[in-house]
Design an enzyme around this catalytic site. Sequence first.
Site, PDB file in Angstrom:
ATOM      1  N   ARG A 173       0.722  -1.291  -0.099  1.00 60.22           N
ATOM      2  CA  ARG A 173      -0.096   0.099  -0.015  1.00 60.22           C
ATOM      3  C   ARG A 173       0.896   1.395   0.042  1.00 60.22           C
ATOM      4  O   ARG A 173       1.856   1.375   0.431  1.00 60.22           O
ATOM      5  CB  ARG A 173      -0.897  -0.025   1.357  1.00 60.22           C
ATOM      6  CG  ARG A 173      -2.094  -0.984   1.117  1.00 60.22           C
ATOM      7  CD  ARG A 173      -3.284  -0.878   2.085  1.00 60.22           C
ATOM      8  NE  ARG A 173      -2.497  -1.541   3.357  1.00 60.22           N
ATOM      9  CZ  ARG A 173      -1.889  -0.880   4.481  1.00 60.22           C
ATOM     10  NH1 ARG A 173      -1.694   0.506   4.364  1.00 60.22           N
ATOM     11  NH2 ARG A 173      -1.329  -1.563   5.377  1.00 60.22           N
ATOM     12  N   LYS A 200      -8.228  -2.324   1.672  1.00 59.91           N
ATOM     13  CA  LYS A 200      -8.216  -1.589   2.572  1.00 59.91           C
ATOM     14  C   LYS A 200      -8.863  -0.287   2.600  1.00 59.91           C
ATOM     15  O   LYS A 200      -9.186   0.357   3.705  1.00 59.91           O
ATOM     16  CB  LYS A 200      -6.715  -1.319   3.267  1.00 59.91           C
ATOM     17  CG  LYS A 200      -6.078  -2.767   3.951  1.00 59.91           C
ATOM     18  CD  LYS A 200      -6.841  -2.914   5.049  1.00 59.91           C
ATOM     19  CE  LYS A 200      -6.024  -3.507   6.196  1.00 59.91           C
ATOM     20  NZ  LYS A 200      -6.002  -5.064   5.855  1.00 59.91           N
ATOM     21  N   HIS A 238      -9.470  -4.173  12.970  1.00 57.88           N
ATOM     22  CA  HIS A 238      -8.190  -4.937  12.379  1.00 57.88           C
ATOM     23  C   HIS A 238      -7.833  -5.964  13.148  1.00 57.88           C
ATOM     24  O   HIS A 238      -6.947  -6.080  13.801  1.00 57.88           O
ATOM     25  CB  HIS A 238      -7.003  -3.833  12.071  1.00 57.88           C
ATOM     26  CG  HIS A 238      -6.148  -4.474  10.979  1.00 57.88           C
ATOM     27  ND1 HIS A 238      -4.848  -4.227  10.951  1.00 57.88           N
ATOM     28  CD2 HIS A 238      -6.332  -5.261   9.861  1.00 57.88           C
ATOM     29  CE1 HIS A 238      -4.155  -4.523   9.921  1.00 57.88           C
ATOM     30  NE2 HIS A 238      -4.908  -5.204   9.281  1.00 57.88           N
ATOM     31  N   SER A 292       0.148  -5.481  10.263  1.00 61.48           N
ATOM     32  CA  SER A 292       0.585  -6.393   9.329  1.00 61.48           C
ATOM     33  C   SER A 292       1.603  -7.159   9.583  1.00 61.48           C
ATOM     34  O   SER A 292       2.784  -6.884  10.063  1.00 61.48           O
ATOM     35  CB  SER A 292       0.853  -5.318   8.183  1.00 61.48           C
ATOM     36  OG  SER A 292       1.106  -6.345   6.953  1.00 61.48           O
ATOM     37  N   LYS A 328      -1.925 -12.339  12.231  1.00 59.03           N
ATOM     38  CA  LYS A 328      -3.522 -12.406  12.134  1.00 59.03           C
ATOM     39  C   LYS A 328      -3.842 -13.663  11.397  1.00 59.03           C
ATOM     40  O   LYS A 328      -4.902 -14.330  11.935  1.00 59.03           O
ATOM     41  CB  LYS A 328      -4.287 -11.278  11.761  1.00 59.03           C
ATOM     42  CG  LYS A 328      -4.134 -10.240  12.817  1.00 59.03           C
ATOM     43  CD  LYS A 328      -4.669  -8.776  12.363  1.00 59.03           C
ATOM     44  CE  LYS A 328      -4.258  -8.408  10.968  1.00 59.03           C
ATOM     45  NZ  LYS A 328      -2.832  -7.596  10.880  1.00 59.03           N
ATOM     46  N   THR A 329      -3.539 -13.861  10.001  1.00 54.74           N
ATOM     47  CA  THR A 329      -4.071 -14.693   9.105  1.00 54.74           C
ATOM     48  C   THR A 329      -3.368 -16.005   9.710  1.00 54.74           C
ATOM     49  O   THR A 329      -4.079 -17.020   9.813  1.00 54.74           O
ATOM     50  CB  THR A 329      -3.599 -14.264   7.895  1.00 54.74           C
ATOM     51  OG1 THR A 329      -4.401 -13.062   7.515  1.00 54.74           O
ATOM     52  CG2 THR A 329      -4.102 -15.147   6.816  1.00 54.74           C
ATOM     53  N   ASP A 356      -9.155 -10.882   8.956  1.00 53.39           N
ATOM     54  CA  ASP A 356      -8.207  -9.576   9.043  1.00 53.39           C
ATOM     55  C   ASP A 356      -9.407  -8.475   9.325  1.00 53.39           C
ATOM     56  O   ASP A 356      -8.847  -7.479   9.838  1.00 53.39           O
ATOM     57  CB  ASP A 356      -7.661  -9.143   7.551  1.00 53.39           C
ATOM     58  CG  ASP A 356      -6.866  -8.279   7.408  1.00 53.39           C
ATOM     59  OD1 ASP A 356      -5.801  -8.170   8.324  1.00 53.39           O
ATOM     60  OD2 ASP A 356      -6.984  -7.006   6.730  1.00 53.39           O
ATOM     61  N   ARG A 379       1.545 -12.583  -1.756  1.00 51.80           N
ATOM     62  CA  ARG A 379       0.430 -12.764  -0.926  1.00 51.80           C
ATOM     63  C   ARG A 379      -0.581 -13.649  -1.663  1.00 51.80           C
ATOM     64  O   ARG A 379      -0.301 -13.820  -3.084  1.00 51.80           O
ATOM     65  CB  ARG A 379      -0.404 -11.317  -1.001  1.00 51.80           C
ATOM     66  CG  ARG A 379       0.200 -10.266  -0.043  1.00 51.80           C
ATOM     67  CD  ARG A 379      -0.351 -10.481   1.295  1.00 51.80           C
ATOM     68  NE  ARG A 379       0.213  -9.264   2.079  1.00 51.80           N
ATOM     69  CZ  ARG A 379      -0.312  -9.150   3.305  1.00 51.80           C
ATOM     70  NH1 ARG A 379      -1.375  -9.957   3.853  1.00 51.80           N
ATOM     71  NH2 ARG A 379       0.161  -8.242   4.119  1.00 51.80           N
TER      72      ARG A 379
HETATM   73  N1  LIG Z   1       5.752 -17.108  16.009  1.00 52.07           N
HETATM   74  C1  LIG Z   1       5.097 -16.730  14.661  1.00 52.07           C
HETATM   75  N2  LIG Z   1       3.850 -16.232  14.871  1.00 52.07           N
HETATM   76  C2  LIG Z   1       3.137 -16.045  13.766  1.00 52.07           C
HETATM   77  N3  LIG Z   1       3.502 -15.734  12.677  1.00 52.07           N
HETATM   78  C3  LIG Z   1       4.833 -16.311  12.442  1.00 52.07           C
HETATM   79  C4  LIG Z   1       5.717 -17.027  13.550  1.00 52.07           C
HETATM   80  N4  LIG Z   1       6.832 -17.079  12.935  1.00 52.07           N
HETATM   81  C5  LIG Z   1       6.898 -16.531  11.527  1.00 52.07           C
HETATM   82  N5  LIG Z   1       5.455 -16.328  11.312  1.00 52.07           N
HETATM   83  C6  LIG Z   1       5.244 -15.912   9.912  1.00 52.07           C
HETATM   84  O1  LIG Z   1       4.761 -14.367  10.016  1.00 52.07           O
HETATM   85  C7  LIG Z   1       3.995 -14.212   9.033  1.00 52.07           C
HETATM   86  C8  LIG Z   1       2.680 -13.508   9.808  1.00 52.07           C
HETATM   87  O2  LIG Z   1       1.737 -13.058   8.644  1.00 52.07           O
HETATM   88  P1  LIG Z   1       0.196 -13.017   8.516  1.00 52.07           P
HETATM   89  O3  LIG Z   1      -0.273 -13.196   7.225  1.00 52.07           O
HETATM   90  O4  LIG Z   1      -0.324 -13.812   9.399  1.00 52.07           O
HETATM   91  O5  LIG Z   1       0.231 -11.390   8.899  1.00 52.07           O
HETATM   92  P2  LIG Z   1      -1.212 -10.571   9.263  1.00 52.07           P
HETATM   93  O6  LIG Z   1      -1.309 -10.100  10.749  1.00 52.07           O
HETATM   94  O7  LIG Z   1      -2.530 -11.468   8.793  1.00 52.07           O
HETATM   95  O8  LIG Z   1      -0.919  -9.285   8.291  1.00 52.07           O
HETATM   96  P3  LIG Z   1      -1.760  -8.346   7.292  1.00 52.07           P
HETATM   97  O9  LIG Z   1      -2.922  -7.416   7.961  1.00 52.07           O
HETATM   98  O10 LIG Z   1      -0.883  -7.829   6.487  1.00 52.07           O
HETATM   99  O11 LIG Z   1      -2.422  -9.425   6.322  1.00 52.07           O
HETATM  100  C9  LIG Z   1       3.545 -15.485   8.260  1.00 52.07           C
HETATM  101  O12 LIG Z   1       4.215 -15.495   7.284  1.00 52.07           O
HETATM  102  C10 LIG Z   1       4.154 -16.716   9.357  1.00 52.07           C
HETATM  103  O13 LIG Z   1       4.304 -17.730   8.665  1.00 52.07           O
HETATM  104  O1  LIG Z   2      -3.419  -4.195   3.079  1.00 56.01           O
HETATM  105  C1  LIG Z   2      -2.443  -4.973   3.070  1.00 56.01           C
HETATM  106  O2  LIG Z   2      -1.862  -4.757   2.158  1.00 56.01           O
HETATM  107  C2  LIG Z   2      -2.444  -6.005   3.694  1.00 56.01           C
HETATM  108  C3  LIG Z   2      -2.957  -5.893   4.979  1.00 56.01           C
HETATM  109  O3  LIG Z   2      -3.627  -6.811   5.208  1.00 56.01           O
HETATM  110  C4  LIG Z   2      -2.457  -4.833   5.865  1.00 56.01           C
HETATM  111  O4  LIG Z   2      -1.407  -4.255   5.693  1.00 56.01           O
HETATM  112  O5  LIG Z   2      -2.798  -4.825   7.054  1.00 56.01           O
HETATM  113 CA   LIG Z   3      -3.562 -11.025   7.033  1.00 57.22          CA
HETATM  114 MN   LIG Z   4      -4.625  -6.589   7.262  1.00 54.92          MN
END
Ligand SMILES: Nc1ncnc2c1ncn2[C@@H]1O[C@H](COP(=O)(O)OP(=O)(O)OP(=O)(O)O)[C@@H](O)[C@H]1O
Ligand SMILES: O=C([O-])CC(=O)C(=O)O
Ligand SMILES: [Ca+2]
Ligand SMILES: [Mn+2]
Length: 634
Positions: free
Chosen positions: A152, A297, A316, A334, A338-339, A353, A418
């Site tokens: 973004r 977003k 979020h 990010s 979360k995911t 998310d 992604r």
């Molecule tokens: N201990 C851990 N706990 C959680 N995630 C981990 C850990 N170690 C490594 N990772 C890695 O960190 C990344 C977490 O990314 P995730 O997609 O869950 O982010 P998110 O919070 O959903 O962000 P966004 O809002 O950008 O989608 C993954 O690639 C995961 O494999």
């Molecule tokens: O919006 C994006 O590019 C990915 C995301 O989920 C975040 O940043 O929270």
């Molecule tokens: Ca996510």
């Molecule tokens: Mn997000």
Amino acid sequence: METNGEVLFLNTTTDGKAFASKGHLCHDDSSPVVKAQTIDELHSLQKKKSVPTTPKTHHPDEDLQKLHLQSISASLASLTRETGPKVKSVKQQLDYLTPASLSTSDSALKFTHILYNLSPAELYEHAIKHEKGSFITSSGAIATLSGAKTGRSPKDKRVVKDDTTAAELWWDKGSPNIEMDEHTFLVNRERAVDYLNSLETVFVNDQFLNWDSNNRIKVRIVSARAYHSLFMHNMCIRPTLEELQNFGTPDFTIYNAGQFPCNRYTNYMTSSTTINLNLSRREMVILGTQYAGEMKKGLFSLMHYLMPKRGILSLHSGCNMGRNVDVALFFGLSGTGKTTLSTDHNRFLIGDDEHCWSDAGVSNIEGGCYAKCLDLSPEKEPDIFNAIKFGTVLENVVFEEHSREVDYADKSVTENTRASYPIEYIPNAKIPCVGPHPKNVILLACDAFGVLPPVSKLTLAQTMYHFISGYTALVAGTEEGIKEPQATFSACFGAAFVMLHPTKYAAMLADKMRKYGTTAWLVNTGWCGGRYGVGSRIKLANTRRLIDAIHSGSLLKAEYKKTEVFGLEIPAAVDGVPSEILDPMNAWDDKEAYRETLKKLAGLFKKNFEVFANYSVGGESKLTEEILAAGPIF
Ligand SMILES: Nc1ncnc2c1ncn2[C@@H]1O[C@H](COP(=O)(O)OP(=O)(O)OP(=O)(O)O)[C@@H](O)[C@H]1O
Ligand SMILES: O=C([O-])CC(=O)C(=O)O
Ligand SMILES: [Ca+2]
Ligand SMILES: [Mn+2]
């Protein structure tokens, strides 16, 4: 080739002329012929007639559908200042389309073919035919490139400041809402619409946000790329045929002309990229970035405005539910997990998310997930790995040229690779994506300093302090330009998307947690045993075990002690997790370095919180004082 119980054969006569004979079995090894006289006819047999999509063949609703699409096209071509393209009654549409109502420029007369709510298969074909960089990977997912932007562009976001929004929104220092005026919005809107209108075809998606049917929002996305249309098909809630036929006027419209830049000489513009939100017109315009996350977003920002007005808290966060109907929310910036952590094979996934918390419980805003793919493995994240199949959009990944096997470790294009897939691609998704009030709230922080404990229990005041602080250390480049780990504070774990002052969301969260008896936890998914470069990232398997103990309720029963400086309650032991990592002080070899780093981080927290010190949370001075006191003490 059997049809209606009859079989057609092609026989050849002695004079070489072919004729079709019916029913006579003749022992000839030539294969049966298709029931078509011409190649075109043959091809027309291949596809069964279907709704809803761009009408290609005649069916009873054809005229109505045609008008519907023409009205969208006409509203694109028209220079009206209406609130987005409107779908009108047949009579109104006919009036609307009379030549007299069209202005006389060439662009106003042009008919842009609308590709309306195409299916994933149709979108694949468009992408592969027309969009360079689109390929089918070995698992069936479509790989695509998002262009120059792979994250973004928060600095390029603009929000229209008018009489209403001037009073309602958060505009002060630290706010993501950079102002623009209505006129400039219209200039950019015209630029986007003219670009879209210059194309032979544009994609239109009509979809929903929010699984809470009482608070559902209808969105229309107008875009130039099949990639964008498929991404939103996956991310928003997909209407049934019946819902689509009764869709009516959208509540909000996105004009995504991402391939086309904005004019940098336009007021308020500081680059050739701009993402514009106009709440009064209920419209969003995108110019100069093809990163699809801007649409996702952008809509989340919209929900952050609309929902609190209805007393609903937008968050979020990820969300899942156990077999005992215990719901957990996962907050975090990010890349904090979360995911990854809400996708748990032993629990039902409500969403990864964006959620709403109303008096009725929680609901997912979206219809899909958007997982980070860097270093994705089938062992560590099986459900996400298996969701990458036909229909899934893979952004900016690298694959082997011949086999089309994706190499998830390869970050040649970007670290922010992604996958976007419909939520039902996760086997234990809870559909409809709603659940009761949360039992646990888990604040995730990826602490590159390695001083926050892997898990700690929070008081309500501490929860508010950490929620408003929104700390993490960004690791990958989800936001343009960030490549190295770096401490970040982002209010409500998503300041880039909040529309109101962060304390408004915080007060609503405190209120709901008190009302429903929710327990909060802080989980460090980042470094352990030293800061980034010295220690290592906490093993995902360990984080999962800590979170299992939260879900099961066993962690509540643990023995606790308080940490220095942050005053966090840490457990002495957790089943299946090495005890030496639970207290960061023990995990660090160099105790002096630990204390120094701890104080350094505490200082950063304190400095960040200064801007919030003058705000009362929910008009409660007592809670505000408690929150201020819940920060680090040193
Ligand atoms: N201990 C851990 N706990 C959680 N995630 C981990 C850990 N170690 C490594 N990772 C890695 O960190 C990344 C977490 O990314 P995730 O997609 O869950 O982010 P998110 O919070 O959903 O962000 P966004 O809002 O950008 O989608 C993954 O690639 C995961 O494999
Ligand atoms: O919006 C994006 O590019 C990915 C995301 O989920 C975040 O940043 O929270
Ligand atoms: Ca996510
Ligand atoms: Mn997000």
